[in-house]
Write a protein that holds these residues in place. Structure first.
Motif, short mmCIF file in Angstrom:
data_model
loop_
_atom_site.label_atom_id
_atom_site.label_comp_id
_atom_site.label_asym_id
_atom_site.label_seq_id
_atom_site.Cartn_x
_atom_site.Cartn_y
_atom_site.Cartn_z
N GLN A 1 84.51 59.67 28.96
CA GLN A 1 84.09 60.91 29.65
C GLN A 1 82.58 61.10 29.63
N ARG A 2 81.94 60.72 28.53
CA ARG A 2 80.48 60.90 28.42
C ARG A 2 79.71 59.70 28.96
N LYS A 3 80.44 58.74 29.50
CA LYS A 3 79.82 57.51 30.05
C LYS A 3 78.90 56.85 29.03
N GLY B 1 63.58 52.34 17.45
CA GLY B 1 64.13 52.18 16.10
C GLY B 1 65.64 52.00 16.08
N ALA B 2 66.27 52.13 17.27
CA ALA B 2 67.74 52.07 17.29
C ALA B 2 68.28 50.69 16.91
N ASN B 3 67.51 49.62 17.20
CA ASN B 3 68.05 48.28 16.87
C ASN B 3 68.20 48.10 15.35
N PRO C 1 77.53 50.34 25.59
CA PRO C 1 76.53 49.68 24.72
C PRO C 1 75.18 49.60 25.44
N ASN C 2 74.11 49.80 24.68
CA ASN C 2 72.77 49.64 25.25
C ASN C 2 72.14 48.37 24.67
N VAL C 3 70.90 48.10 25.07
CA VAL C 3 70.23 46.84 24.73
C VAL C 3 70.18 46.60 23.22
N ASP C 4 70.16 47.69 22.44
CA ASP C 4 70.00 47.53 21.00
C ASP C 4 71.28 47.11 20.30
N PHE C 5 72.40 47.21 21.00
CA PHE C 5 73.67 46.97 20.33
C PHE C 5 73.79 45.51 19.85
N SER D 1 78.17 61.74 13.25
CA SER D 1 77.20 60.64 13.30
C SER D 1 77.11 60.20 14.76
N ARG D 2 76.21 59.27 15.02
CA ARG D 2 76.15 58.71 16.38
C ARG D 2 76.46 57.23 16.29
N LEU D 3 77.15 56.73 17.26
CA LEU D 3 77.41 55.30 17.31
C LEU D 3 76.12 54.67 17.81
N MET D 4 75.34 54.09 16.89
CA MET D 4 74.02 53.58 17.27
C MET D 4 74.20 52.38 18.20
N GLY D 5 73.28 52.26 19.17
CA GLY D 5 73.40 51.18 20.15
C GLY D 5 74.32 51.56 21.29
N PHE D 6 74.78 52.81 21.28
CA PHE D 6 75.63 53.31 22.36
C PHE D 6 74.97 54.49 23.04
N GLY D 7 75.11 54.58 24.34
CA GLY D 7 74.57 55.72 25.08
C GLY D 7 73.15 55.43 25.52
N HIS D 8 72.76 56.07 26.57
CA HIS D 8 71.42 55.88 27.10
C HIS D 8 71.09 57.05 28.01
N ARG D 9 69.85 57.51 27.96
CA ARG D 9 69.45 58.63 28.79
C ARG D 9 69.61 58.31 30.28
N VAL D 10 69.38 57.07 30.66
CA VAL D 10 69.40 56.73 32.08
C VAL D 10 70.69 56.02 32.50
N TYR D 11 71.15 55.06 31.69
CA TYR D 11 72.36 54.32 32.08
C TYR D 11 73.60 55.15 31.81
N ARG D 12 74.38 55.37 32.85
CA ARG D 12 75.71 55.96 32.67
C ARG D 12 76.72 54.89 33.02
N ASN D 13 76.38 53.67 32.65
CA ASN D 13 77.15 52.47 32.94
C ASN D 13 76.73 51.47 31.87
N PRO E 1 88.68 58.06 25.28
CA PRO E 1 88.27 59.09 26.25
C PRO E 1 86.94 59.76 25.92
N TYR E 2 86.62 59.93 24.61
CA TYR E 2 85.34 60.56 24.25
C TYR E 2 84.19 59.79 24.89
N PHE E 3 84.19 58.49 24.74
CA PHE E 3 83.08 57.67 25.24
C PHE E 3 83.18 57.50 26.76
C1 LIG Z 1 70.13 57.24 23.68
C2 LIG Z 1 70.47 58.71 23.49
C3 LIG Z 1 69.34 59.35 22.67
C4 LIG Z 1 70.58 59.35 24.87
O1 LIG Z 1 70.70 60.68 24.69
P1 LIG Z 1 71.00 61.74 25.87
O2 LIG Z 1 70.97 61.12 27.20
O3 LIG Z 1 70.07 62.85 25.62
O4 LIG Z 1 72.48 62.11 25.61
P2 LIG Z 1 72.96 63.37 24.82
O5 LIG Z 1 72.30 63.39 23.48
O6 LIG Z 1 72.75 64.57 25.71
O7 LIG Z 1 74.50 63.11 24.69
C5 LIG Z 1 75.49 63.46 25.64
C6 LIG Z 1 76.81 63.57 24.91
O8 LIG Z 1 77.19 62.26 24.41
C7 LIG Z 1 77.24 62.28 22.98
N1 LIG Z 1 76.59 61.04 22.52
C8 LIG Z 1 75.47 60.48 23.04
N2 LIG Z 1 75.21 59.33 22.42
C9 LIG Z 1 76.18 59.17 21.49
C10 LIG Z 1 76.44 58.16 20.54
N3 LIG Z 1 75.62 57.11 20.43
N4 LIG Z 1 77.51 58.30 19.75
C11 LIG Z 1 78.33 59.37 19.87
N5 LIG Z 1 78.13 60.36 20.76
C12 LIG Z 1 77.07 60.26 21.56
C13 LIG Z 1 76.45 63.50 22.55
O9 LIG Z 1 76.85 63.96 21.29
C14 LIG Z 1 76.77 64.46 23.67
O10 LIG Z 1 78.05 64.93 23.45
P3 LIG Z 1 78.44 66.48 23.87
O11 LIG Z 1 78.30 66.50 25.36
O12 LIG Z 1 79.82 66.66 23.37
O13 LIG Z 1 77.42 67.35 23.19
C15 LIG Z 1 71.81 58.89 22.76
O14 LIG Z 1 72.86 58.32 23.52
C16 LIG Z 1 71.79 58.29 21.35
O15 LIG Z 1 71.38 58.99 20.41
N6 LIG Z 1 72.26 57.00 21.19
C17 LIG Z 1 72.21 56.36 19.92
C18 LIG Z 1 70.80 55.84 19.66
C19 LIG Z 1 70.47 54.63 20.50
O16 LIG Z 1 71.24 53.68 20.58
N7 LIG Z 1 69.27 54.67 21.11
C20 LIG Z 1 68.75 53.54 21.87
C21 LIG Z 1 68.56 53.88 23.30
S1 LIG Z 1 68.08 52.40 24.17
#
Ligand SMILES: CC(C)(COP(=O)(O)OP(=O)(O)OC[C@H]1O[C@@H](n2cnc3c(N)ncnc32)[C@H](O)[C@@H]1OP(=O)(O)O)[C@@H](O)C(=O)NCCC(=O)NCCS
Length: 428
Positions: free
Chosen positions: A356-358, A269-271, A361-365, A300-312, A352-354
């Motif tokens: 440090q937490r690696k 649903g992230a897209n 953008p993910n595929v949905d961005f 809030s969360r920056l949607m389309g950013f972050g990934h459980r597996v990719y730290r790159n 630095p926030y982004f």
């Molecule tokens: C994808 C996602 C669920 C991965 O979650 P995760 O690996 O469990 O990562 P965490 O939720 O443990 O986050 C780690 C840290 O990064 C922060 N973070 C993670 N994604 C973030 C985002 N999109 N925007 C802002 N901060 C984010 C968390 O708040 C946390 O910060 P903290 O250490 O200060 O508490 C998460 O990055 C996210 O919600 N992304 C947005 C939704 C999205 O795009 N999903 C599609 C995935 S393909």
């Protein structure tokens, strides 16, 4: 390198085998630990747990690598196409010319939905969420082909070449029928002579009886999106499919569960959420800086950013970023939200926030921006993800059906009440 790991619990020592993957990943095999020690492992969210051995897809999240059956995703994106990559995922190797033609024809032969499946879609209210209707539509499809969904593993494997082609074909017809139902319109007829994506786009957007030519830029952008979504190893929806399959359920039932798992905003649903976020930023007149600040403060969360597996950088996001520019140019569409997305990316990648937490953008961005430019309504985006992911789900179903010996059944650490006596209602 040692082939065992040692674990000490109190004064007991346990020797645990190490399993080595072909890409040199190591795992500690704890499958006998409970039997020997009464102790289980704890890994909330499974972030550190290998749930299976698989030969389908390799990801190195630190390096930003994704490969289907050993082929790099960037090379497949450049040289292959969705159906060929689907064949690769399902069968383990790239097809010969004859095998590819045979697969295409088999898929094309199933693009018309059985009448009762269409009726089941039409019986849903126009406002029903497309993912809910897709999940029930897959079950209805299984009902129309009971010979392919018997829950007898041997039989379901024997018919898998047919059922997998059927599902890959029908999932796009289901998507088009669901969209048309939401508009109160009839589904346009399919044309098996057209390519997979042309046929789909025509069923989606043509009025019954029409057959509008599909610009090649549109077709190739959609094909690329499907290819990039085709598999992603043990994600939430694929693990759900595998879990269902481990109990012996047929491919239709397993994929219906996968669709439900994909629906959530943290997964497929992230897209949709990305477009909603970009639209909100656009309407607020902000350049994205305020949104980045609010994400940093945890509001809030920056949607389309972050990934459980990719730290790159997600390698699929890189490909889609370029494809986005090309597709919008070819379509002559100027998207204000694309400018915002680029700006957000620039800001986040220097913050630095982004860093440090690696968080990258993910595929949905970028995928949502392309889908919007192609004319798809936002509430269909996750359905399009499901069409792309279908070959992956099916490949995992097959892997379980061929090799899986055990039903999947995790354990838990019970933290509830200990034994207490039942009190009659008048004494509580
Ligand atoms: C994808 C996602 C669920 C991965 O979650 P995760 O690996 O469990 O990562 P965490 O939720 O443990 O986050 C780690 C840290 O990064 C922060 N973070 C993670 N994604 C973030 C985002 N999109 N925007 C802002 N901060 C984010 C968390 O708040 C946390 O910060 P903290 O250490 O200060 O508490 C998460 O990055 C996210 O919600 N992304 C947005 C939704 C999205 O795009 N999903 C599609 C995935 S393909």
């Amino acid at each position: 390198m040692a082939d065992t790991a040692n674990l000490e619990i109190g004064d007991q020592k346990y020797s645990l085998n190490l399993i080595k993957g072909t890409e040199q990943e190591l795992a500690v095999d704890i499958s006998k630990l409970r039997k020997e020690s009464r102790v289980i492992t704890f890994d909330d969210g499974y972030g550190n747990t290998g749930s299976c051995e698989s030969e389908i897809t390799f990801i190195d999240g630190d390096k930003g690598i994704l490969r289907y059956r050993g082929y790099d995703i960037a090379e497949l994106a450049e040289k292959s196409n969705f159906l060929e990559s689907a064949y690769l995922l399902l069968n383990g190797n790239l097809p010969s010319g004859g095998e590819l033609d045979g697969f295409r024809q088999r898929v094309a032969g199933y693009c018309d939905l059985p009448a009762e499946v269409l009726t089941s879609i039409r019986s849903q209210p126009a406002g029903a969420h497309p993912m809910a209707v897709l999940s029930s539509g897959l079950q209805a499809l299984g009902g129309s082909y009971p010979q392919y969904g018997t829950n007898d593993r041997k039989k379901d494997l024997e018919s898998f070449d047919e059922s997998s082609a059927l599902i890959i074909s029908a999932v796009r017809s289901l998507a088009a029928a669901i969209y048309k139902n939401s508009l109160g319109e009839d589904l346009s007829s399919s044309d098996p002579g057209r390519t997979y994506c042309e046929n789909f786009l025509s069923m989606m957007f043509d009025k019954p009886g029409e057959s509008t030519p599909v610009p090649s830029a549109v077709e190739s952008a959609l094909d690329l999106i499907f290819l990039l979504h085709a598999d992603h190893e043990q994600n939430c929806s694929t693990s759900t499919c595998r879990m269902i399959a481990s109990g012996g359920a047929n491919p239709f039932a397993s994929l219906a569960g996968g669709v439900s798992a994909l629906w959530g905003p943290l997964h497929g649903g992230a897209n949709m959420a990305v477009i909603k976020m970009l639209d909100e930023i656009h309407e607020s007149g902000d350049d994205g800086s305020r949104f980045v600040e609010s994400a940093k403060q945890g509001k809030s969360r920056l949607m389309g950013f972050g990934h459980r597996v990719y730290r790159n950088y997600d390698p699929r996001a890189k490909i889609l970023k370029n494809a986005c520019d090309q597709a919008l140019d070819a379509l002559g569409v100027s998207s204000p939200i694309l400018q915002i997305a680029r700006r957000l990316e620039e800001v986040a990648l220097e913050d630095p926030y982004f860093i440090q937490r690696k968080l990258y953008p993910n595929v949905d961005f970028y995928s949502g921006i392309i889908l919007q430019a192609l004319g798809f309504p936002t509430n269909m985006f996750t359905v399009l993800f499901a069409i792309g992911r279908t070959p992956g789900w099916l490949s995992h179903w097959k892997e379980i059906a061929e090799n899986g010996k055990k039903i999947h059944r995790p354990r838990q650490i019970y933290q509830g009440e200990t034994l207490r006596p039942y009190l009659p209602v008048e004494d509580r």
